[in-house]
Design an enzyme around this catalytic site. Sequence first.
Site, PDB file in Angstrom:
ATOM      1  N   MET A  78       0.845  -1.189   0.000  1.00  0.00           N
ATOM      2  CA  MET A  78       0.000   0.000   0.000  1.00  0.00           C
ATOM      3  C   MET A  78       0.891   1.253   0.000  1.00  0.00           C
ATOM      4  O   MET A  78       1.982   1.253   0.562  1.00  0.00           O
ATOM      5  CB  MET A  78      -0.925   0.025   1.238  1.00  0.00           C
ATOM      6  N   TYR A  95      -2.245   6.335   0.514  1.00  0.00           N
ATOM      7  CA  TYR A  95      -3.270   5.431   1.053  1.00  0.00           C
ATOM      8  C   TYR A  95      -3.423   5.592   2.561  1.00  0.00           C
ATOM      9  O   TYR A  95      -4.534   5.566   3.082  1.00  0.00           O
ATOM     10  CB  TYR A  95      -2.933   3.983   0.704  1.00  0.00           C
ATOM     11  N   GLY A 125       0.713  -5.235   1.730  1.00  0.00           N
ATOM     12  CA  GLY A 125      -0.589  -5.292   1.067  1.00  0.00           C
ATOM     13  C   GLY A 125      -0.585  -6.014  -0.273  1.00  0.00           C
ATOM     14  O   GLY A 125      -1.633  -6.479  -0.720  1.00  0.00           O
ATOM     15  N   GLU A 137       5.036  -4.947   7.397  1.00  0.00           N
ATOM     16  CA  GLU A 137       4.178  -4.162   8.295  1.00  0.00           C
ATOM     17  C   GLU A 137       4.822  -3.944   9.656  1.00  0.00           C
ATOM     18  O   GLU A 137       4.851  -2.828  10.174  1.00  0.00           O
ATOM     19  CB  GLU A 137       2.808  -4.849   8.469  1.00  0.00           C
ATOM     20  N   TYR A 165     -21.533 -31.186  -7.167  1.00  0.00           N
ATOM     21  CA  TYR A 165     -22.410 -31.746  -8.215  1.00  0.00           C
ATOM     22  C   TYR A 165     -23.210 -30.649  -8.908  1.00  0.00           C
ATOM     23  O   TYR A 165     -23.350 -30.626 -10.132  1.00  0.00           O
ATOM     24  CB  TYR A 165     -23.368 -32.795  -7.640  1.00  0.00           C
TER      25      TYR A 165
HETATM   26  N1  ACO Z   1       4.473   3.690  -0.216  1.00  0.00           N
HETATM   27  C1  ACO Z   1       4.799   4.924  -0.655  1.00  0.00           C
HETATM   28  N2  ACO Z   1       5.879   5.187  -1.411  1.00  0.00           N
HETATM   29  C2  ACO Z   1       6.656   4.141  -1.752  1.00  0.00           C
HETATM   30  C3  ACO Z   1       6.384   2.831  -1.344  1.00  0.00           C
HETATM   31  C4  ACO Z   1       5.231   2.620  -0.539  1.00  0.00           C
HETATM   32  N3  ACO Z   1       4.865   1.380  -0.121  1.00  0.00           N
HETATM   33  N4  ACO Z   1       7.352   2.021  -1.802  1.00  0.00           N
HETATM   34  C5  ACO Z   1       8.202   2.803  -2.508  1.00  0.00           C
HETATM   35  N5  ACO Z   1       7.767   4.088  -2.484  1.00  0.00           N
HETATM   36  C6  ACO Z   1       8.376   5.246  -3.132  1.00  0.00           C
HETATM   37  C7  ACO Z   1       9.542   5.836  -2.343  1.00  0.00           C
HETATM   38  O1  ACO Z   1       9.065   6.676  -1.305  1.00  0.00           O
HETATM   39  C8  ACO Z   1      10.280   6.585  -3.424  1.00  0.00           C
HETATM   40  O2  ACO Z   1       9.570   7.766  -3.702  1.00  0.00           O
HETATM   41  P1  ACO Z   1      10.360   9.128  -4.124  1.00  0.00           P
HETATM   42  O3  ACO Z   1      11.119   8.771  -5.377  1.00  0.00           O
HETATM   43  O4  ACO Z   1       9.251  10.092  -4.371  1.00  0.00           O
HETATM   44  O5  ACO Z   1      11.249   9.466  -2.990  1.00  0.00           O
HETATM   45  C9  ACO Z   1      10.110   5.663  -4.630  1.00  0.00           C
HETATM   46  O6  ACO Z   1       8.974   4.859  -4.363  1.00  0.00           O
HETATM   47  C10 ACO Z   1      11.289   4.764  -4.885  1.00  0.00           C
HETATM   48  O7  ACO Z   1      11.541   4.029  -3.700  1.00  0.00           O
HETATM   49  P2  ACO Z   1      12.997   3.921  -3.017  1.00  0.00           P
HETATM   50  O8  ACO Z   1      12.786   3.616  -1.580  1.00  0.00           O
HETATM   51  O9  ACO Z   1      13.816   5.095  -3.351  1.00  0.00           O
HETATM   52  O10 ACO Z   1      13.549   2.647  -3.836  1.00  0.00           O
HETATM   53  P3  ACO Z   1      14.631   1.564  -3.355  1.00  0.00           P
HETATM   54  O11 ACO Z   1      14.941   0.762  -4.590  1.00  0.00           O
HETATM   55  O12 ACO Z   1      15.761   2.197  -2.631  1.00  0.00           O
HETATM   56  O13 ACO Z   1      13.849   0.616  -2.320  1.00  0.00           O
HETATM   57  C11 ACO Z   1      11.933  -0.656  -1.565  1.00  0.00           C
HETATM   58  C12 ACO Z   1      12.761  -0.168  -2.766  1.00  0.00           C
HETATM   59  C13 ACO Z   1      12.760  -1.680  -0.758  1.00  0.00           C
HETATM   60  C14 ACO Z   1      10.694  -1.326  -2.151  1.00  0.00           C
HETATM   61  C15 ACO Z   1      11.577   0.553  -0.639  1.00  0.00           C
HETATM   62  O14 ACO Z   1      10.978   1.561  -1.436  1.00  0.00           O
HETATM   63  C16 ACO Z   1      10.602   0.195   0.457  1.00  0.00           C
HETATM   64  O15 ACO Z   1      11.003  -0.291   1.492  1.00  0.00           O
HETATM   65  N6  ACO Z   1       9.290   0.461   0.240  1.00  0.00           N
HETATM   66  C17 ACO Z   1       8.286   0.222   1.218  1.00  0.00           C
HETATM   67  C18 ACO Z   1       7.872  -1.224   1.241  1.00  0.00           C
HETATM   68  C19 ACO Z   1       6.814  -1.439   2.310  1.00  0.00           C
HETATM   69  O16 ACO Z   1       7.119  -1.585   3.461  1.00  0.00           O
HETATM   70  N7  ACO Z   1       5.542  -1.368   1.882  1.00  0.00           N
HETATM   71  C20 ACO Z   1       4.428  -1.336   2.757  1.00  0.00           C
HETATM   72  C21 ACO Z   1       4.058  -2.721   3.155  1.00  0.00           C
HETATM   73  S1  ACO Z   1       2.811  -2.716   4.432  1.00  0.00           S
HETATM   74  C22 ACO Z   1       1.354  -2.436   3.615  1.00  0.00           C
HETATM   75  O17 ACO Z   1       1.276  -2.541   2.419  1.00  0.00           O
HETATM   76  C23 ACO Z   1       0.153  -2.154   4.405  1.00  0.00           C
HETATM   77  C1  V55 Z   2      -2.769  -3.434   4.714  1.00  0.00           C
HETATM   78  C2  V55 Z   2      -3.260  -2.759   5.799  1.00  0.00           C
HETATM   79  C3  V55 Z   2      -4.430  -2.022   5.671  1.00  0.00           C
HETATM   80  C4  V55 Z   2      -5.077  -1.981   4.455  1.00  0.00           C
HETATM   81  C5  V55 Z   2      -4.589  -2.650   3.364  1.00  0.00           C
HETATM   82  O1  V55 Z   2      -1.057  -4.439   5.931  1.00  0.00           O
HETATM   83  C6  V55 Z   2      -3.410  -3.388   3.493  1.00  0.00           C
HETATM   84  C7  V55 Z   2      -1.544  -4.208   4.840  1.00  0.00           C
HETATM   85  C8  V55 Z   2      -4.337  -1.337   7.903  1.00  0.00           C
HETATM   86  O2  V55 Z   2      -4.990  -1.310   6.680  1.00  0.00           O
HETATM   87  O3  V55 Z   2      -6.226  -1.250   4.346  1.00  0.00           O
END
Ligand code: ACO
Ligand code: V55
Length: 279
Positions: free
Chosen positions: A71, A76, A121, A144, A240
């Site tokens: 996400m 988000y 996510g 997370e 079935y």
């Molecule tokens: N949300 C918002 N922005 C993001 C995300 C994210 N999940 N992932 C990457 N970006 C953005 C960065 O902020 C950066 O933006 P900018 O160019 O405007 O500064 C751009 O994407 C490039 O990312 P970098 O971090 O510079 O790329 P790098 O190759 O060094 O690292 C990696 C890649 C490892 C994927 C890193 O971006 C990262 O850790 N991202 C977050 C992963 C994460 O934890 N996601 C959330 C999971 S929990 C959930 O989904 C609820």
């Molecule tokens: C995630 C968490 C959210 C969501 C969608 O951890 C993805 C992933 C806490 O809410 O709305």
Amino acid sequence: MSTTDQPWGNTVDVTFDDQIAFVYFNRPDKKNCMSPTLNREMYATLHALEVDDRCGVVVLTGRGEAWSAGMDLKEYFRETENQSDTVKMRTREETAAWQQIKLRNLAKPTIAMVNGWVFGGAFTPLTSCDLAIASDDAKFGLSEINWGILPGGNVTKAVADTMGQRNALYYIMTGETFTGKQAAAMGLVNESVPHDQLETRVRAIAKVLLAKDPVVLRAAKEVFKRVRYMDWETSNDYIYAKGDASQHRSGGDFRTGAMKAFLDDKKLKPGLDTYKKED
Ligand code: ACO
Ligand code: V55
């Protein structure tokens, strides 16, 4: 569908080839993280592809280095924090709508082609795809816990369904990454292949699926996804009912033709190959 009524906007892109629709997470500069806009555009895209004759199989993949980095922490989470409760709840609902309802139950077979990063996510759409093939060196992480939340958005449910308890809890609790090779060993994806063979392998699987009776194939995946939550009696009745309904809706020519090719003409070994009209 004409080019003017394509439902995907900037955050999603689609290309068609050989009855395969390649659906791209299309925010490569943001590692394809999922914003509210992307969530809405993915829903509209998948909804349109279900009735698009150019699409027999959907392949979900990412432009650039990422499959999807989860996400969007900015658009988000942070930017929705001060919105009203109804708007917040709609944001969640639109996430679930494409990841858990539309994609999970799509009328066409779906394959996740995991080309790179998969975080948080992104495990939900990954698990919603019928099949998943990853690059050996793709990197997965339930990150997370690294930023102070538990795996929400039904990510915990998604991993409970596709990873064993030891692996699921290890990665939920440590937030460590693992590779495509490891994901294949634990059954989170079907297999992993060297990156330069990823698309070739996915196309080969798509071709196999395209040769089946599409009505029966759809029923087969739907039945699988339903019966695991049913008791034995309900499940037997349901299977079935869906089996009969799918024969009725497909016309049954595939089944009848295959039986004739095997039993009468001795042209087909259905244990070894799919029936084709020419058989
Ligand atoms: N949300 C918002 N922005 C993001 C995300 C994210 N999940 N992932 C990457 N970006 C953005 C960065 O902020 C950066 O933006 P900018 O160019 O405007 O500064 C751009 O994407 C490039 O990312 P970098 O971090 O510079 O790329 P790098 O190759 O060094 O690292 C990696 C890649 C490892 C994927 C890193 O971006 C990262 O850790 N991202 C977050 C992963 C994460 O934890 N996601 C959330 C999971 S929990 C959930 O989904 C609820
Ligand atoms: C995630 C968490 C959210 C969501 C969608 O951890 C993805 C992933 C806490 O809410 O709305």
